[in-house]
Write a protein that holds these residues in place. Structure first.
Motif, PDB file in Angstrom:
ATOM      1  N   LEU A 180       0.845  -1.196   0.000  1.00 50.67           N
ATOM      2  CA  LEU A 180       0.000   0.000   0.000  1.00 50.67           C
ATOM      3  C   LEU A 180       0.877   1.241   0.000  1.00 50.67           C
ATOM      4  CD1 LEU A 180      -2.663  -1.094   2.652  1.00 50.67           C
ATOM      5  CD2 LEU A 180      -2.827  -1.260   0.175  1.00 50.67           C
ATOM      6  N   PRO A 181       1.429   1.598  -1.170  1.00 55.52           N
ATOM      7  CA  PRO A 181       2.383   2.704  -1.233  1.00 55.52           C
ATOM      8  C   PRO A 181       1.742   4.088  -1.218  1.00 55.52           C
ATOM      9  CG  PRO A 181       2.046   1.799  -3.411  1.00 55.52           C
ATOM     10  CD  PRO A 181       1.243   0.945  -2.479  1.00 55.52           C
ATOM     11  N   GLY A 182       0.431   4.171  -1.334  1.00 57.37           N
ATOM     12  CA  GLY A 182      -0.244   5.468  -1.392  1.00 57.37           C
ATOM     13  C   GLY A 182      -0.729   5.782  -2.793  1.00 57.37           C
ATOM     14  N   GLU A 211      -1.241   8.224  -5.941  1.00 55.98           N
ATOM     15  CA  GLU A 211      -0.487   9.322  -6.559  1.00 55.98           C
ATOM     16  C   GLU A 211      -1.178  10.655  -6.313  1.00 55.98           C
ATOM     17  OE1 GLU A 211       0.648  10.531 -11.099  1.00 55.98           O
ATOM     18  OE2 GLU A 211       0.922   8.435 -10.519  1.00 55.98           O
ATOM     19  N   GLY A 212      -0.391  11.606  -5.798  1.00 56.47           N
ATOM     20  CA  GLY A 212      -0.956  12.909  -5.446  1.00 56.47           C
ATOM     21  C   GLY A 212      -1.466  12.959  -4.017  1.00 56.47           C
ATOM     22  N   ASP A 213      -1.578  11.787  -3.385  1.00 53.53           N
ATOM     23  CA  ASP A 213      -2.029  11.701  -1.992  1.00 53.53           C
ATOM     24  C   ASP A 213      -1.311  10.512  -1.355  1.00 53.53           C
ATOM     25  OD1 ASP A 213      -3.362  12.146   0.345  1.00 53.53           O
ATOM     26  OD2 ASP A 213      -5.305  11.393  -0.334  1.00 53.53           O
ATOM     27  N   GLU A 214       0.044  10.556  -1.426  1.00 51.98           N
ATOM     28  CA  GLU A 214       0.838   9.394  -1.041  1.00 51.98           C
ATOM     29  C   GLU A 214       0.676   9.005   0.421  1.00 51.98           C
ATOM     30  OE1 GLU A 214       1.842  11.714  -3.088  1.00 51.98           O
ATOM     31  OE2 GLU A 214       2.393  10.605  -4.901  1.00 51.98           O
ATOM     32  N   ASP A 215       0.318   9.980   1.261  1.00 54.45           N
ATOM     33  CA  ASP A 215       0.168   9.673   2.685  1.00 54.45           C
ATOM     34  C   ASP A 215      -1.137   8.960   2.992  1.00 54.45           C
ATOM     35  OD1 ASP A 215       2.588  10.846   3.252  1.00 54.45           O
ATOM     36  OD2 ASP A 215       1.729  12.806   3.686  1.00 54.45           O
ATOM     37  N   SER A 216      -2.039   8.893   2.023  1.00 55.16           N
ATOM     38  CA  SER A 216      -3.370   8.358   2.293  1.00 55.16           C
ATOM     39  C   SER A 216      -3.330   6.890   2.697  1.00 55.16           C
ATOM     40  CB  SER A 216      -4.268   8.544   1.066  1.00 55.16           C
ATOM     41  OG  SER A 216      -3.661   7.972  -0.079  1.00 55.16           O
ATOM     42  N   ALA A 217      -2.641   6.055   1.913  1.00 58.64           N
ATOM     43  CA  ALA A 217      -2.606   4.630   2.234  1.00 58.64           C
ATOM     44  C   ALA A 217      -1.791   4.371   3.486  1.00 58.64           C
ATOM     45  CB  ALA A 217      -2.046   3.838   1.057  1.00 58.64           C
ATOM     46  N   SER A 218      -0.678   5.101   3.668  1.00 59.68           N
ATOM     47  CA  SER A 218       0.111   4.907   4.882  1.00 59.68           C
ATOM     48  C   SER A 218      -0.696   5.303   6.106  1.00 59.68           C
ATOM     49  CB  SER A 218       1.413   5.710   4.811  1.00 59.68           C
ATOM     50  OG  SER A 218       1.158   7.095   4.696  1.00 59.68           O
ATOM     51  N   ALA A 219      -1.548   6.332   5.976  1.00 62.35           N
ATOM     52  CA  ALA A 219      -2.407   6.715   7.094  1.00 62.35           C
ATOM     53  C   ALA A 219      -3.421   5.622   7.394  1.00 62.35           C
ATOM     54  CB  ALA A 219      -3.118   8.029   6.785  1.00 62.35           C
ATOM     55  N   LEU A 220      -3.982   5.018   6.349  1.00 63.26           N
ATOM     56  CA  LEU A 220      -4.915   3.909   6.517  1.00 63.26           C
ATOM     57  C   LEU A 220      -4.231   2.745   7.228  1.00 63.26           C
ATOM     58  CD1 LEU A 220      -7.656   2.470   5.708  1.00 63.26           C
ATOM     59  CD2 LEU A 220      -6.444   1.715   3.658  1.00 63.26           C
ATOM     60  N   LEU A 221      -3.032   2.409   6.799  1.00 59.52           N
ATOM     61  CA  LEU A 221      -2.299   1.303   7.395  1.00 59.52           C
ATOM     62  C   LEU A 221      -1.880   1.627   8.822  1.00 59.52           C
ATOM     63  CD1 LEU A 221      -1.075  -1.481   6.893  1.00 59.52           C
ATOM     64  CD2 LEU A 221       0.943  -0.344   5.947  1.00 59.52           C
ATOM     65  N   THR A 222      -1.385   2.840   9.036  1.00 61.17           N
ATOM     66  CA  THR A 222      -0.939   3.240  10.372  1.00 61.17           C
ATOM     67  C   THR A 222      -2.093   3.229  11.362  1.00 61.17           C
ATOM     68  OG1 THR A 222       0.821   4.605   9.444  1.00 61.17           O
ATOM     69  CG2 THR A 222       0.152   5.064  11.718  1.00 61.17           C
ATOM     70  N   GLN A 223      -3.248   3.713  10.931  1.00 61.81           N
ATOM     71  CA  GLN A 223      -4.415   3.738  11.805  1.00 61.81           C
ATOM     72  C   GLN A 223      -4.774   2.325  12.249  1.00 61.81           C
ATOM     73  OE1 GLN A 223      -7.887   5.394   9.948  1.00 61.81           O
ATOM     74  NE2 GLN A 223      -9.140   5.269  11.791  1.00 61.81           N
ATOM     75  N   TRP A 224      -4.711   1.365  11.333  1.00 57.75           N
ATOM     76  CA  TRP A 224      -5.025  -0.008  11.710  1.00 57.75           C
ATOM     77  C   TRP A 224      -3.932  -0.608  12.589  1.00 57.75           C
ATOM     78  CZ3 TRP A 224      -2.466  -4.600  10.062  1.00 57.75           C
ATOM     79  CH2 TRP A 224      -3.065  -5.761  10.542  1.00 57.75           C
ATOM     80  N   LEU A 225      -2.659  -0.331  12.253  1.00 57.08           N
ATOM     81  CA  LEU A 225      -1.561  -0.900  13.022  1.00 57.08           C
ATOM     82  C   LEU A 225      -1.520  -0.364  14.447  1.00 57.08           C
ATOM     83  CD1 LEU A 225       1.277  -0.918  10.342  1.00 57.08           C
ATOM     84  CD2 LEU A 225       0.221  -2.919  11.412  1.00 57.08           C
ATOM     85  N   GLU A 226      -2.116   0.813  14.675  1.00 54.08           N
ATOM     86  CA  GLU A 226      -2.181   1.348  16.028  1.00 54.08           C
ATOM     87  C   GLU A 226      -3.081   0.520  16.925  1.00 54.08           C
ATOM     88  OE1 GLU A 226      -3.397   5.383  15.548  1.00 54.08           O
ATOM     89  OE2 GLU A 226      -1.379   6.106  15.059  1.00 54.08           O
ATOM     90  N   GLY A 227      -3.950  -0.292  16.331  1.00 53.29           N
ATOM     91  CA  GLY A 227      -4.737  -1.238  17.101  1.00 53.29           C
ATOM     92  C   GLY A 227      -3.857  -2.395  17.555  1.00 53.29           C
ATOM     93  N   ASP A 228      -4.484  -3.422  18.113  1.00 53.42           N
ATOM     94  CA  ASP A 228      -3.681  -4.499  18.701  1.00 53.42           C
ATOM     95  C   ASP A 228      -3.792  -5.815  17.941  1.00 53.42           C
ATOM     96  OD1 ASP A 228      -6.277  -5.151  19.305  1.00 53.42           O
ATOM     97  OD2 ASP A 228      -6.011  -5.167  21.492  1.00 53.42           O
ATOM     98  N   TRP A 229      -4.415  -5.821  16.733  1.00 50.25           N
ATOM     99  CA  TRP A 229      -4.606  -7.087  16.030  1.00 50.25           C
ATOM    100  C   TRP A 229      -3.275  -7.767  15.730  1.00 50.25           C
ATOM    101  CZ3 TRP A 229      -3.146  -9.659  11.676  1.00 50.25           C
ATOM    102  CH2 TRP A 229      -3.890 -10.783  11.323  1.00 50.25           C
ATOM    103  N   LEU A 230      -2.340  -7.036  15.144  1.00 53.21           N
ATOM    104  CA  LEU A 230      -1.077  -7.634  14.731  1.00 53.21           C
ATOM    105  C   LEU A 230      -0.287  -8.127  15.940  1.00 53.21           C
ATOM    106  CD1 LEU A 230       0.845  -8.326  12.442  1.00 53.21           C
ATOM    107  CD2 LEU A 230       1.787  -6.012  12.600  1.00 53.21           C
ATOM    108  N   ALA A 231      -0.201  -7.306  16.972  1.00 54.73           N
ATOM    109  CA  ALA A 231       0.547  -7.704  18.165  1.00 54.73           C
ATOM    110  C   ALA A 231      -0.082  -8.926  18.824  1.00 54.73           C
ATOM    111  CB  ALA A 231       0.607  -6.540  19.152  1.00 54.73           C
ATOM    112  N   GLN A 232      -1.408  -8.947  18.892  1.00 56.24           N
ATOM    113  CA  GLN A 232      -2.086 -10.093  19.499  1.00 56.24           C
ATOM    114  C   GLN A 232      -1.886 -11.363  18.682  1.00 56.24           C
ATOM    115  OE1 GLN A 232      -6.210  -9.240  20.227  1.00 56.24           O
ATOM    116  NE2 GLN A 232      -5.796  -8.035  22.067  1.00 56.24           N
ATOM    117  N   ALA A 233      -1.961 -11.241  17.354  1.00 53.40           N
ATOM    118  CA  ALA A 233      -1.783 -12.412  16.495  1.00 53.40           C
ATOM    119  C   ALA A 233      -0.377 -12.989  16.642  1.00 53.40           C
ATOM    120  CB  ALA A 233      -2.067 -12.040  15.048  1.00 53.40           C
ATOM    121  N   ILE A 234       0.610 -12.119  16.697  1.00 55.13           N
ATOM    122  CA  ILE A 234       1.985 -12.584  16.858  1.00 55.13           C
ATOM    123  C   ILE A 234       2.164 -13.272  18.212  1.00 55.13           C
ATOM    124  CG2 ILE A 234       4.368 -11.808  17.140  1.00 55.13           C
ATOM    125  CD1 ILE A 234       3.756  -9.649  15.026  1.00 55.13           C
TER     126      ILE A 234
END
Length: 400
Positions: free
Chosen positions: A364-366, A368-391
C-alpha cells in the motif's frame, strides 16, 4: 440468466458437478471440508440484523450503497446482476455460495469532482454459524478509493463456517487501495473468494492479513484486461500452529500490464501454510511485467510450508521474476537484538512485526498525489492491537 441466479439451480449444479475432488491441483495440499459443512440449513430464517455495514469516511457524494436480500427474487436479481457464472476448479465453492446466500451488498464508487480519494470502511458481521455473504464493489473510471475491509461475528458464535464471495471491478484509470483483515478463531472453516476485473491503466493494491484456523482458503482470481492495468497483492499469513491456503491467480490479457504478488507465511507446530501464486501471460500481452516472491518462516516445530510460484508465459517480450524462500528467523538479527538488552521473546516479536510491517507497506504505497493516504490507513489499523495479538498468540514459543 435467471436460472443461474436461482437457488434450486445452484443446488442442482452442485449435485451434478460434485464437490472439490481430492486430486484437484489447486486444493490437494489443504483439502476443504465436505460440501455439507458449507450448506448448513438453507431453509433457516435469515438473521434480522444487517450483515454488512458500509461507513463512508470521506467522499459520501461519490458512493452508492445497496443492501439486498438474496431471498427476495427481485433483489436477488439485482444483487447477482452482471456477475460471471461459476467456472474453474473453485466453481463448487461458488455454487455452494449461491445455494445459501441470504444477504449481500453492492457498493458503487464514482469519481469525485476534485479527484480526492473516497475513503470507505466495509465491515461484515456473521450472524449465522454457516454464512455465505456477498460483496460487489464497482470503482468507476477515474475514481480513487481507499478501503478498509474487516470482519467479526455475533457474540454467541464461537465457531463459523463462512463462504464469502467478493466481486471487484475497476474501470479505466481507477485506483483502489484495499486493506483486508480476516479475523478468525481456531475452529473456523473459511473460504474467501475474490474475483477482480481491472481495465486499462487502473491500479489495484491489496494487503491481506489473516491468522490460521482449522481450514482457511483465501483465493483471488485477477484479470488484467486493459493496457497498463496493474495489481499488487500481499498476503501476511500468521498461520501459527493452524492452517491457511492463499491462492492468487493473475491473468495478463493486454500489453504493458503489471503484477506483483508477495506472500509471507509465519508458521509453527504441525500447521500447513500454502502460498500459491499462478500468473498467466497471454499471447498478446507484450511488455508485461511479473513479480512473484513467496517467503515461509518456520518459527518452531515442524510446520509444512508449501510455496508454489508458477508462470505460464505465451509471449517472448515480457519481464518475469519469481522465487520462493523458506527457513527460520535470521540468527544474526536475533543475536544483535539480544545484545541490545532485549529478551529472546521480545526480540522474536519485534523482528516478526518488522517483517510484517515491511510487507504491508510495500503493498500500500499510497495514491499518486495523496501518497500519505494509504500509509495513514495502514498506520491507523496498526495502532490497534490485532497484529501484536496475532503474533503473541501464534508465533512466540518463549512466552506463556
Amino acid at each position: 440468466m435467471s436460472d443461474i441466479l436461482d437457488i434450486p439451480h445452484a443446488q442442482e449444479r452442485l449435485q451434478t458437478l460434485g464437490w472439490i475432488a481430492r486430486h484437484s491441483e489447486a486444493f490437494h495440499h489443504l483439502p476443504p471440508p465436505a460440501l455439507e459443512a458449507w450448506l448448513g440449513n438453507p431453509a433457516a430464517a435469515p438473521a434480522t440484523q444487517q450483515d454488512w455495514q458500509v461507513t463512508v469516511q470521506s467522499g459520501a457524494a461519490s458512493v452508492k450503497v445497496q443492501q439486498l436480500s438474496a431471498l427476495d427474487a427481485t433483489e436477488r436479481q439485482a444483487l447477482f446482476a452482471g456477475l460471471p457464472a461459476p467456472s474453474g476448479e473453485a466453481a463448487p465453492f461458488a455454487w455452494a455460495h449461491r445455494a445459501l446466500c441470504r444477504q449481500g451488498v453492492r457498493v458503487q464508487v464514482a469519481a469525485s469532482a476534485d479527484a480526492t480519494p473516497v475513503r470507505l470502511h466495509i465491515h461484515h458481521t456473521a450472524h449465522n454459524a454457516v454464512d455465505a455473504p456477498l460483496l460487489v464493489l464497482d470503482v468507476a473510471p477515474g475514481a480513487r478509493c481507499l478501503l478498509l475491509h474487516t470482519h467479526s461475528r455475533g457474540a454467541d458464535l464461537a465457531q463459523i463456517t463462512q463462504n464469502l464471495h467478493m466481486h471487484i471491478g475497476l474501470g479505466e484509470g481507477a485506483v483502489l487501495q484495499h486493506l483486508r483483515i480476516a479475523d478468525v478463531h481456531a475452529d473456523d472453516h473459511l473460504a474467501h473468494t475474490q474475483n477482480v476485473s481491472i481495465q486499462g491503466h487502473a491500479r489495484y493494491h491489496q494487503a491481506l492479513c489473516t491468522s490460521g484456523c482449522a481450514y482457511q482458503l483465501q483465493r483471488s482470481d485477477v484479470d488484467l484486461h486493459g493496457p497498463g492495468a496493474q495489481v499488487r497483492h500481499a498476503g501476511l499469513l500468521i498461520t501459527g500452529s493452524l492452517n491457511v491456503d492463499q491462492q492468487v491467480y493473475t491473468r495478463h490479457n493486454a500489453p504493458g500490464t503489471d503484477s506483483h504478488v508477495q506472500m509471507l507465511a509465519l508458521a509453527s507446530g504441525k500447521s500447513r501454510s500454502v502460498a500459491n501464486a499462478f500468473t498467466y501471460i497471454a499471447p498478446g500481452a507484450q511488455d508485461a511485467n511479473v513479480h512473484q516472491r513467496l517467503w515461509g518462516i518456520a518459527l518452531d516445530g515442524q510446520p509444512r510450508l508449501i510455496l508454489r510460484p508458477h508462470l505460464e508465459i505465451l509471449h517472448d517480450q515480457v519481464a518475469a521474476v519469481h522465487g520462493a524462500t523458506w527457513g527460520a528467523l535470521p540468527e544474526d538479527a536475533l543475536f544483535y537484538a539480544q545484545q541490545r538488552g532485549l529478551d529472546p521473546a521480545t526480540a522474536r516479536r519485534l523482528i516478526i512485526e518488522g517483517k510484517a510491517r515491511a510487507l504491508l507497506e510495500r503493498a500500500l504505497p499510497g495514491i499518486e498525489g495523496d501518497e500519505d493516504s494509504a500509509s495513514a490507513l495502514l498506520t491507523q489499523w496498526l495502532e490497534g492491537d490485532w497484529l501484536a495479538q496475532a503474533i503473541t498468540a501464534h508465533l512466540t514459543k518463549d512466552e506463556v
